[in-house]
Enzyme design. Structure first.
Site, PDB file in Angstrom:
ATOM      1  CB  SER A  43      31.847  -0.447  71.439  1.00  0.00           C
ATOM      2  OG  SER A  43      33.107  -0.973  71.030  1.00  0.00           O
ATOM      3  N   GLY A  68      35.205  -2.366  66.309  1.00  0.00           N
ATOM      4  CA  GLY A  68      35.049  -2.651  65.079  1.00  0.00           C
ATOM      5  C   GLY A  68      33.690  -3.081  64.498  1.00  0.00           C
ATOM      6  CB  SER A  99      34.786 -13.289  68.220  1.00  0.00           C
ATOM      7  OG  SER A  99      33.534 -12.101  68.258  1.00  0.00           O
ATOM      8  NE  ARG A 158      24.304  -6.644  71.966  1.00  0.00           N
ATOM      9  CZ  ARG A 158      23.190  -5.500  72.077  1.00  0.00           C
ATOM     10  NH1 ARG A 158      21.998  -5.984  72.372  1.00  0.00           N
ATOM     11  NH2 ARG A 158      23.602  -4.234  71.900  1.00  0.00           N
ATOM     12  CB  SER A 183      36.146  -6.056  61.828  1.00  0.00           C
ATOM     13  OG  SER A 183      35.681  -6.011  63.189  1.00  0.00           O
TER      14      SER A 183
HETATM   15  N1  PPS Z   1      21.589  -4.265  64.372  1.00  0.00           N
HETATM   16  C1  PPS Z   1      22.717  -4.947  64.629  1.00  0.00           C
HETATM   17  N2  PPS Z   1      23.767  -4.050  64.483  1.00  0.00           N
HETATM   18  C2  PPS Z   1      24.954  -4.865  64.825  1.00  0.00           C
HETATM   19  N3  PPS Z   1      24.983  -5.947  65.122  1.00  0.00           N
HETATM   20  C3  PPS Z   1      23.926  -6.921  65.232  1.00  0.00           C
HETATM   21  C4  PPS Z   1      22.660  -6.260  65.038  1.00  0.00           C
HETATM   22  N4  PPS Z   1      21.865  -7.342  65.104  1.00  0.00           N
HETATM   23  C5  PPS Z   1      22.480  -8.186  65.612  1.00  0.00           C
HETATM   24  N5  PPS Z   1      23.876  -8.060  65.615  1.00  0.00           N
HETATM   25  C6  PPS Z   1      24.488  -8.902  66.193  1.00  0.00           C
HETATM   26  O1  PPS Z   1      25.116  -8.591  67.374  1.00  0.00           O
HETATM   27  C7  PPS Z   1      26.497  -8.531  67.692  1.00  0.00           C
HETATM   28  C8  PPS Z   1      27.120  -7.170  68.183  1.00  0.00           C
HETATM   29  O2  PPS Z   1      26.548  -6.906  69.633  1.00  0.00           O
HETATM   30  P1  PPS Z   1      27.268  -5.965  70.481  1.00  0.00           P
HETATM   31  O3  PPS Z   1      26.950  -6.278  71.752  1.00  0.00           O
HETATM   32  O4  PPS Z   1      28.942  -6.073  70.113  1.00  0.00           O
HETATM   33  O5  PPS Z   1      26.944  -4.797  69.848  1.00  0.00           O
HETATM   34  S1  PPS Z   1      27.105  -3.036  70.216  1.00  0.00           S
HETATM   35  O6  PPS Z   1      28.407  -2.853  70.700  1.00  0.00           O
HETATM   36  O7  PPS Z   1      25.880  -3.078  71.329  1.00  0.00           O
HETATM   37  O8  PPS Z   1      26.814  -2.313  69.211  1.00  0.00           O
HETATM   38  C9  PPS Z   1      27.030  -8.448  66.308  1.00  0.00           C
HETATM   39  O9  PPS Z   1      28.170  -9.575  66.510  1.00  0.00           O
HETATM   40  P2  PPS Z   1      29.563  -9.411  65.683  1.00  0.00           P
HETATM   41  O10 PPS Z   1      29.314  -9.707  64.380  1.00  0.00           O
HETATM   42  O11 PPS Z   1      30.338 -10.403  66.614  1.00  0.00           O
HETATM   43  O12 PPS Z   1      29.963  -8.074  65.985  1.00  0.00           O
HETATM   44  C10 PPS Z   1      25.973  -9.158  65.494  1.00  0.00           C
HETATM   45  O13 PPS Z   1      25.889 -10.814  65.447  1.00  0.00           O
HETATM   46  N1  ADP Z   2      42.471 -11.842  60.467  1.00  0.00           N
HETATM   47  C1  ADP Z   2      41.527 -12.496  59.822  1.00  0.00           C
HETATM   48  N2  ADP Z   2      41.997 -12.982  58.674  1.00  0.00           N
HETATM   49  C2  ADP Z   2      40.853 -13.742  57.926  1.00  0.00           C
HETATM   50  N3  ADP Z   2      39.757 -14.136  58.335  1.00  0.00           N
HETATM   51  C3  ADP Z   2      39.402 -13.706  59.612  1.00  0.00           C
HETATM   52  C4  ADP Z   2      40.345 -12.806  60.260  1.00  0.00           C
HETATM   53  N4  ADP Z   2      39.782 -12.543  61.287  1.00  0.00           N
HETATM   54  C5  ADP Z   2      38.372 -12.934  61.406  1.00  0.00           C
HETATM   55  N5  ADP Z   2      38.199 -13.606  60.460  1.00  0.00           N
HETATM   56  C6  ADP Z   2      37.075 -14.452  59.759  1.00  0.00           C
HETATM   57  O1  ADP Z   2      35.998 -13.298  59.808  1.00  0.00           O
HETATM   58  C7  ADP Z   2      34.928 -13.775  59.980  1.00  0.00           C
HETATM   59  C8  ADP Z   2      34.314 -12.664  61.229  1.00  0.00           C
HETATM   60  O2  ADP Z   2      35.115 -12.778  62.361  1.00  0.00           O
HETATM   61  P1  ADP Z   2      34.951 -12.552  63.819  1.00  0.00           P
HETATM   62  O3  ADP Z   2      35.784 -12.610  64.880  1.00  0.00           O
HETATM   63  O4  ADP Z   2      33.379 -13.493  64.386  1.00  0.00           O
HETATM   64  O5  ADP Z   2      34.214 -11.054  63.706  1.00  0.00           O
HETATM   65  P2  ADP Z   2      33.569 -10.060  64.558  1.00  0.00           P
HETATM   66  O6  ADP Z   2      33.590 -10.542  66.116  1.00  0.00           O
HETATM   67  O7  ADP Z   2      34.104  -8.816  64.605  1.00  0.00           O
HETATM   68  O8  ADP Z   2      32.124 -10.086  64.186  1.00  0.00           O
HETATM   69  C9  ADP Z   2      35.064 -15.221  60.634  1.00  0.00           C
HETATM   70  O9  ADP Z   2      34.677 -16.243  59.740  1.00  0.00           O
HETATM   71  C10 ADP Z   2      36.565 -15.294  60.965  1.00  0.00           C
HETATM   72  O10 ADP Z   2      37.064 -16.535  60.831  1.00  0.00           O
END
Ligand code: PPS
Ligand code: ADP
Length: 217
Positions: free
Chosen positions: A121, A47, A54, A80, A51
């Site tokens: 992903s 996602g 985590s 990472r 989204s």
């Molecule tokens: N350019 C760019 N695009 C998307 N995300 C970015 C980027 N730069 C840094 N980040 C941070 O890296 C986290 C995503 O890493 P991933 O290893 O899950 O990414 S991927 O699956 O290789 O696309 C992602 O964490 P999540 O927010 O938990 O998804 C971001 O915090």
């Molecule tokens: N089901 C949910 N309802 C409300 N807030 C959420 C929910 N899931 C995650 N959040 C909040 O959204 C933000 C992003 O969540 P996170 O788990 O870090 O997303 P991702 O790993 O996809 O980047 C965090 O501040 C988290 O507390």
């Protein structure tokens, strides 16, 4: 046959590795699964950033742990910091990121654990390659379907803001693609103003694991 289970001394070439041999051990996945009374599998959460991947991974791990199941979370952001620290966010590095995590997840599943991988992903082909690493049905793809408006509204790390300002290039959902799954095992639907709680997202996955026999040997 020796202690390492080499049945025939035929070496092969795999990728850049030449003259290598596969070693089998007498204790395999079946024996390990019996010991911990569960079936190894990979729950792959995909996602957009923000989204809730985590959050779901941790809620699911906590729920399964409380029921006596062994889990391990592979979180994209965390990996990472170590294993994948040499990779950027360009498409080929994302592909290598997913390939490595897929291989690690496969090892955890082989160990008998419920491995929860949580990564953006963004490419279908990369996720599909991971699926193909595992025996049928033990790769469970979970799509955290939260619209970008929800993710951007949350923006806990301020990354969307930076991306919109052009300070991060190639940010998923802003100026880099995200390909939603077309045929995955579980969809968690999150709408503007109406997202399931972390516990209820976890419960949805636990119900699937229960119904499909992963929580018993
Ligand atoms: N350019 C760019 N695009 C998307 N995300 C970015 C980027 N730069 C840094 N980040 C941070 O890296 C986290 C995503 O890493 P991933 O290893 O899950 O990414 S991927 O699956 O290789 O696309 C992602 O964490 P999540 O927010 O938990 O998804 C971001 O915090
Ligand atoms: N089901 C949910 N309802 C409300 N807030 C959420 C929910 N899931 C995650 N959040 C909040 O959204 C933000 C992003 O969540 P996170 O788990 O870090 O997303 P991702 O790993 O996809 O980047 C965090 O501040 C988290 O507390």
């Amino acid at each position: 046959m020796g202690f390492t289970g080499i049945s025939k001394l035929v070496t092969s070439n795999v990728g850049k590795s030449t003259n290598i041999l596969w070693h089998d051990c007498p204790i395999g996945q079946t024996e390990r699964q019996k010991l911990i009374n569960q079936k190894g599998c990979v729950v792959w959460i995909t996602g957009l950033s923000g989204s809730g991947k985590s959050t779901l991974a941790c809620a699911l791990s906590r729920e399964l742990h409380s029921r006596g199941h062994l889990t391990y979370v592979l979180d994209g952001d965390n990996l990472r910091h170590g294993l994948n620290r040499d990779l950027s966010f360009k498409a080929e590095d994302r592909a290598e990121n997913i390939r490595r995590v897929g291989e690690v997840a496969k090892l955890f599943a082989d160990a008998g654990l419920i491995c929860i991988a949580s990564l953006i992903s963004p490419y279908r082909s990369d996720r599909s390659a991971c699926r193909n690493l595992l025996p049928k049905s033990s790769f469970i793809e979970v799509f955290l379907n939260a619209p970008i408006e929800v993710c951007e509204g949350r923006d806990p790390k301020g990354l969307y803001k930076l991306a919109r300002a052009g300070k991060i290039k190639g940010f998923t959902g802003v100026d880099d693609p995200y390909e939603p799954p077309s045929d995955c095992e579980i969809v968690i639907q999150c709408k503007i103003g109406d997202c399931p709680s972390p516990q209820s997202m976890a419960d949805q996955v636990v119900s699937y694991l229960e119904a499909n026999g992963f929580l018993h040997d």
